[in-house]
Design a protein around this motif. Structure first.
Motif: not given
Length: 604
Positions: A185-196, A199-215
């Motif tokens: 139910s979250l919006t794009k803006a609420q998810l944008e830039g959020k991270t997981f 294993n010591g790696k940061i996975y960053e959500i890019d929900n704008t255009d689906g083409t970036s390599q991490g904000i």
């Protein structure tokens, strides 16, 4: 003339009886071959000959004893012959390892062979026996009453062997990432830039255009396309959003961390009617590619931390307990128990102790029944089978103890020959608090008199004469790797405690160490040579002892024969004389019996 008494007949009968008695004794001597068949035949001769017989039989037994001693020496010397061959091979390998033309991998292969040959020297010392008497491992008091067949249990000090036996992990470490309807139910803006963080790696959500390599330009991008901003009350839109995020995160993890994780996915589903908001959570399970114990996971350090900056809709779950977690979790229980054998070489003595996790078994008197994790077994006049059965019975009680059973003991335990077979399903969880260790099967074996008697040579008293105190003492040295100076601990430090088997052999990992190894093996070869030389000299002495005993036995037997055995020619002459006298006596007795007949002439 008289008829009531025939004196002539009585006289003839008396002489005939004496002659027949002598004939009977002569026949006895001729038939038995002995001059003395009873004490009356020769009282003094009987006493002398019986004493001689004791000496003769003693000499015969002493001769057998000496021959047995020679066999014992030959057994020990034969084993040391093989030890010599092994040491010569180890010295040869050391000379080879000292050559600068070798690479580290070459020396590693040489080290493996030296390790195995060192173990074989210890095995020869531990198992060389004559009539079940161990010959090359020192006095019985200088050996532990039992040995544990696990490298995880090692000698500590003061006659104590201890360690923790753990089962191998059979499952990977896991964590579940659960995605619920709030996430969808979250919006794009609420998810944008959020991270997981995984294993010591940061996975960053890019929900704008689906083409970036991490904000931020530094994180791993989780590219999502087609996110529905206004889901309203549509369960289909919610499940679609969750599915898109799970697929994107799965792809990112597989692409960037496939060596660490396998990914398993259960997508969300509508559990109720079309728009009632009842949705089954989606689950993304990350499993390590290799089986892991809790200790393995702990050793990952910060890499096993799992978290997210998304505040709603995502939780990390422990799949073992279905509770919330922030780390990878591994099953502390293996699928199968790891077996371990405690092999007893003798009945434990008073003062010895066996510890198995929370169970302490003491060997002393009097016996004390199992209670609160401890028991005492009275070993007085018991054989090894009885003691092992007592131990097994106590373990059964401890395993079923409520509420504090032995924590790491597998359900199956048994006695096989002279071994106690145990097992544990506990993997290493790295937890060892004060009190009971919980990271495996804790084993401790305490031999009360080992430390005082370690390294003592085996003294064998040989009875080599027919009389008391006519004995000889044979000393057999300890010939294990530690005594020979070639046993090493895991860090290649010198292990000098006799009776404790080597962890590894002499270090030959580099040219300098190999040079030192050559010297160490020279000393070991010299020690074995000295021991074999001593045994050879002793064998030669015993062979002369056997010859001397045979000579003494022969001469004493000859002397006893002269006293005890009959002279057949003389006895036959005596028999012939007595036989003639018997015939004459019978004739005279017949004549004497006819003399009263003359009275009848006077009565006519």
């Amino acid at each position: 003339m008289r008829i009531n008494h025939n004196i002539q007949a009585l006289n003839a009968y008396k002489n005939l009886s004496q002659t027949m008695g002598q004939t009977s004794k002569t026949l006895e001597k001729l038939s038995s071959g002995l001059r003395i068949n009873r004490a009356a035949d020769d009282a003094a001769g009987l006493a002398i000959s019986e004493k001689m017989r004791s000496q003769i039989r003693g000499l015969e037994t002493a001769e057998r004893n000496s021959l047995d001693a020679i066999s014992l020496i030959q057994t020990a010397e034969g084993a040391l012959n093989e030890t010599h061959s092994i040491l010569q091979r180890m010295r040869e390998l050391s000379v080879q390892a000292a050559n600068g033309t070798l690479e580290d991998s070459d020396r590693e292969a040489i080290q493996k062979e030296i390790n195995q040959l060192t173990y074989e020297i210890d095995r020869i010392a531990d198992t060389t026996q004559f009539n079940t008497k161990k010959l090359l491992s020192g006095s019985a008091e200088g050996r532990p009453f039992a040995e544990v067949n696990s490298s995880e249990v090692s000698y500590a000090s003061n006659g104590t062997w201890s360690g923790v036996v753990t089962a191998e992990p059979t499952e990977p470490a896991q964590v579940e990432i659960q995605f619920d309807k709030n996430l969808g139910s979250l919006t794009k803006a609420q998810l944008e830039g959020k991270t997981f963080t995984i294993n010591g790696k940061i996975y960053e959500i890019d929900n704008t255009d689906g083409t970036s390599q991490g904000i931020t330009g530094r994180n791993i991008a989780v590219n999502i396309s087609g996110w529905i901003d206004n889901v309203g009350t549509s369960d289909a839109n919610i499940t679609s959003n969750i599915t898109k995020l799970m697929n994107a995160l799965e792809s990112a993890v597989i692409q960037n961390d496939s060596q660490m994780f396998n990914v398993n996915k259960n997508l969300p589903t509508n559990a109720g009617t079309a728009n009632d908001g009842v949705i089954n959570n989606g689950t993304l399970t990350l499993s390590t590619t290799s089986p892991m114990s809790p200790k393995d996971v702990q050793d990952l350090g910060s890499l096993n931390q799992i978290n997210t900056t998304i505040t709603s809709g995502v939780t990390f779950n422990n799949p073992l307990t279905n509770t919330s977690t922030t780390t990878l979790v591994a099953n502390p229980e293996a699928a199968q128990a790891k077996p371990i054998a405690i092999t007893f070489s003798e009945v434990p003595k008073a003062g010895d102790t066996l510890k198995i996790d929370g169970l302490t078994i003491s060997f002393d008197s009097p016996a004390i029944s199992y209670s609160n994790g401890s028991a005492t077994i009275d070993v007085t006049n018991k054989d090894l089978d009885e003691v092992l059965n007592d131990i097994d019975s106590i373990i059964t009680q401890a395993s079923n103890d409520n509420p504090t059973p032995v924590p790491a003991l597998a359900p199956v335990h048994s006695v096989s020959n002279n071994s106690l077979i145990l097992g544990t399903t506990k993997t290493d969880d790295g937890i060892s608090p004060i009190g009971l260790p919980t990271n495996g099967l804790d084993i401790a074996l305490i031999d009360g008199d080992f430390e005082a008697d370690k390294g003592k040579e085996l003294e064998v008293a040989l009875q080599i004469g027919a009389n008391a105190s006519e004995s000889l003492s044979l000393s057999l040295g300890v010939m294990d790797a530690a005594t020979l100076g070639i046993a090493r601990n895991a860090d290649f430090s010198i292990l000098s405690t006799a009776g404790v088997n080597a962890v590894v052999g002499v270090n030959v990992s580099n040219s300098e160490a190999a040079q030192l190894a050559i010297t160490a093996f020279d000393k070991a070869i010299s020690l074995v040579s000295a021991e074999r030389s001593k045994l050879g000299a002793f064998q030669n002495r015993l062979e002369h002892t056997v010859t001397n005993l045979q000579t003494a036995n022969e001469n004493l037997t000859s002397a006893e024969s002269r006293i005890r055995d009959t002279d057949m020619a003389k006895s036959m002459t005596e028999y012939t004389k007595n036989n003639i006298l018997n015939q004459a006596g019978q004739a005279m007795l017949a004549q004497a019996n006819q003399l009263p007949q003359g009275i009848l002439q006077l009565l006519k």
